[in-house]
Write an enzyme that holds these catalytic residues in place. Sequence first.
Site, PDB file in Angstrom:
ATOM      1  N   GLU A 166       3.713  -3.370   2.380  1.00 29.53           N
ATOM      2  CA  GLU A 166       2.740  -2.337   2.714  1.00 29.53           C
ATOM      3  C   GLU A 166       1.459  -2.424   1.883  1.00 29.53           C
ATOM      4  O   GLU A 166       1.133  -1.493   1.128  1.00 29.53           O
ATOM      5  CB  GLU A 166       3.364  -0.942   2.558  1.00 29.53           C
ATOM      6  CG  GLU A 166       4.613  -0.741   3.397  1.00 29.53           C
ATOM      7  CD  GLU A 166       5.184   0.668   3.296  1.00 29.53           C
ATOM      8  OE1 GLU A 166       4.650   1.492   2.538  1.00 29.53           O
ATOM      9  OE2 GLU A 166       6.189   0.953   3.982  1.00 29.53           O
TER      10      GLU A 166
ATOM     11  N   GLU B 271      11.693  -1.378   7.319  1.00 26.80           N
ATOM     12  CA  GLU B 271      11.950  -0.021   6.811  1.00 26.80           C
ATOM     13  C   GLU B 271      11.878   0.955   7.967  1.00 26.80           C
ATOM     14  O   GLU B 271      10.953   0.888   8.787  1.00 26.80           O
ATOM     15  CB  GLU B 271      10.905   0.422   5.777  1.00 26.80           C
ATOM     16  CG  GLU B 271      11.075  -0.185   4.418  1.00 26.80           C
ATOM     17  CD  GLU B 271      10.046   0.344   3.412  1.00 26.80           C
ATOM     18  OE1 GLU B 271       9.581   1.494   3.573  1.00 26.80           O
ATOM     19  OE2 GLU B 271       9.716  -0.413   2.490  1.00 26.80           O
TER      20      GLU B 271
HETATM   21  O1  IFM Z   1       9.776   4.923  -0.263  1.00 26.87           O
HETATM   22  C1  IFM Z   1       8.782   4.322   0.497  1.00 26.87           C
HETATM   23  C2  IFM Z   1       8.811   2.828   0.316  1.00 26.87           C
HETATM   24  O2  IFM Z   1       8.654   2.460  -1.014  1.00 26.87           O
HETATM   25  C3  IFM Z   1       7.694   2.178   1.103  1.00 26.87           C
HETATM   26  N1  IFM Z   1       7.690   2.623   2.454  1.00 26.87           N
HETATM   27  C4  IFM Z   1       7.796   4.018   2.723  1.00 26.87           C
HETATM   28  C5  IFM Z   1       8.958   4.618   1.961  1.00 26.87           C
HETATM   29  C6  IFM Z   1       9.068   6.129   2.247  1.00 26.87           C
HETATM   30  O3  IFM Z   1       7.894   6.758   1.874  1.00 26.87           O
END
Ligand code: IFM
Length: 448
Positions: free
Chosen positions: A171, A354
């Site tokens: 990200e 994710e």
């Molecule tokens: O916890 C975070 C993660 O580190 C990166 N993506 C989003 C998740 C939830 O906010």
Amino acid sequence: MSFKIPANSPIRTADFLYGVATAAFQIEGDIHTDGRVDSIWDTFCREPGRVLNGDNGEPACQHYRLWEQDLDLLQDLGVDAYRLSIAWPRIMPASGEVNELGLAFYERLIDGLIDRGIKPVVTLYHWDLPQYLEEKGGWLNRETAYAFAQYAEVVVARLGEKVTHWATFNEPFCSAFLGYHIGVHAPGYQEEAWAYTAAHHLLLAHGLALPIMRRLAPGSQHGIVLNFTPAYPATDRPADIAAADRADIIDVHWFICPLLTGEYPAGYFTRYPALKPVIFPGDMALIAQKNDFMGVNFYTRHVVKDNNGDTEFVPQTSAEHTHIGWEVYPQALTDLLVKLHQTYPNLPPLYITENGMAGDDHLTADGQVHDEQRLRYYERHLNAVGDAMSQGVDMRGYFAWSLMDNFEWAFGYSQRFGLVYVDYETQERTVKQSGLAYKALINEIRGR
Ligand code: IFM
């Protein structure tokens, strides 16, 4: 408790990978052990008002010392793969210096996964820039991209093809835009133009590291993980549709577009010349090298409207939300995946790296965590991925965020995203109902 997934869903195919994800700073704790130095997040946590309740990287899940039991937990869940990140401040305590104790920790972890039949999927950078690099300008300094390439070389030289999938960054949107424009992530600046400089240097770092990683681990897959929050217009007025398109430039396309086309979104810097970073000849070609895969992180969507040329968020007050306040809207995941597939003809195979939700979870007297909302969230998003695959999107796997409750950045420990509940006092882990359903689904698909 189980997920309802149609018998003919493409996510039931044998080679579709199921995993869970974590990140170093969010779970490891032991921030001063074995030569780890400060990251920008340690500094940020020390600054009053930055992180809820003044929380910091201790104790997190004490994974640095409880890693063996956590690997057993992964094995018990039956996952095919585990996505983790490596802490740069454990590996390189100063420019050009390598910390053997840091490397050895991750080598034990990776070997432990392989011994248990779990594929290691590793991200090199999940936001924990060494503080000594921040003191030289952090991601505003082009030299940081070269420092990242050196760090990547050290790590991949050691762990190489033991890791099935290497990702450079997690990200970069958050590092650049939340860290340098909105200011809610480390290093906490609020300078819009700096976000574009940081974004360019993060992409450059990816481009510099990729050929090194390929040379050192030719049998591994190499890529990057991006997050996407697609925007929907509040009405079908052309102005609102245009507002959603404007929001998507940053929240959907800013990173994937240069990675796949070698150019930033068309016309953007003509409209906003003051935001343009310094781009050296050759940078865009480096950035646009081929990736073997891309990771998609997805949680929610935005609804927007036009307000005299500005883009305004429209809260969906009657919609379902999670504990952190994000709308639950699984259709946006299908729409996003199909849109990426249609927009970028050279899109590499995708993984959901994710997806998950924060809940107000409690351990009840029966010793369980009844997280029905999360169970439904996962079921609906898994089916959303299946729908995208049925429409032709090349999806190779799904990683739930997260294996266990952990440090949720500026929200500290107040938001629980885990399939496994963590009691931060005792460090006891309890598999939630959603975790049991995930395990049951994987076992069913694998015929166990
Ligand atoms: O916890 C975070 C993660 O580190 C990166 N993506 C989003 C998740 C939830 O906010």
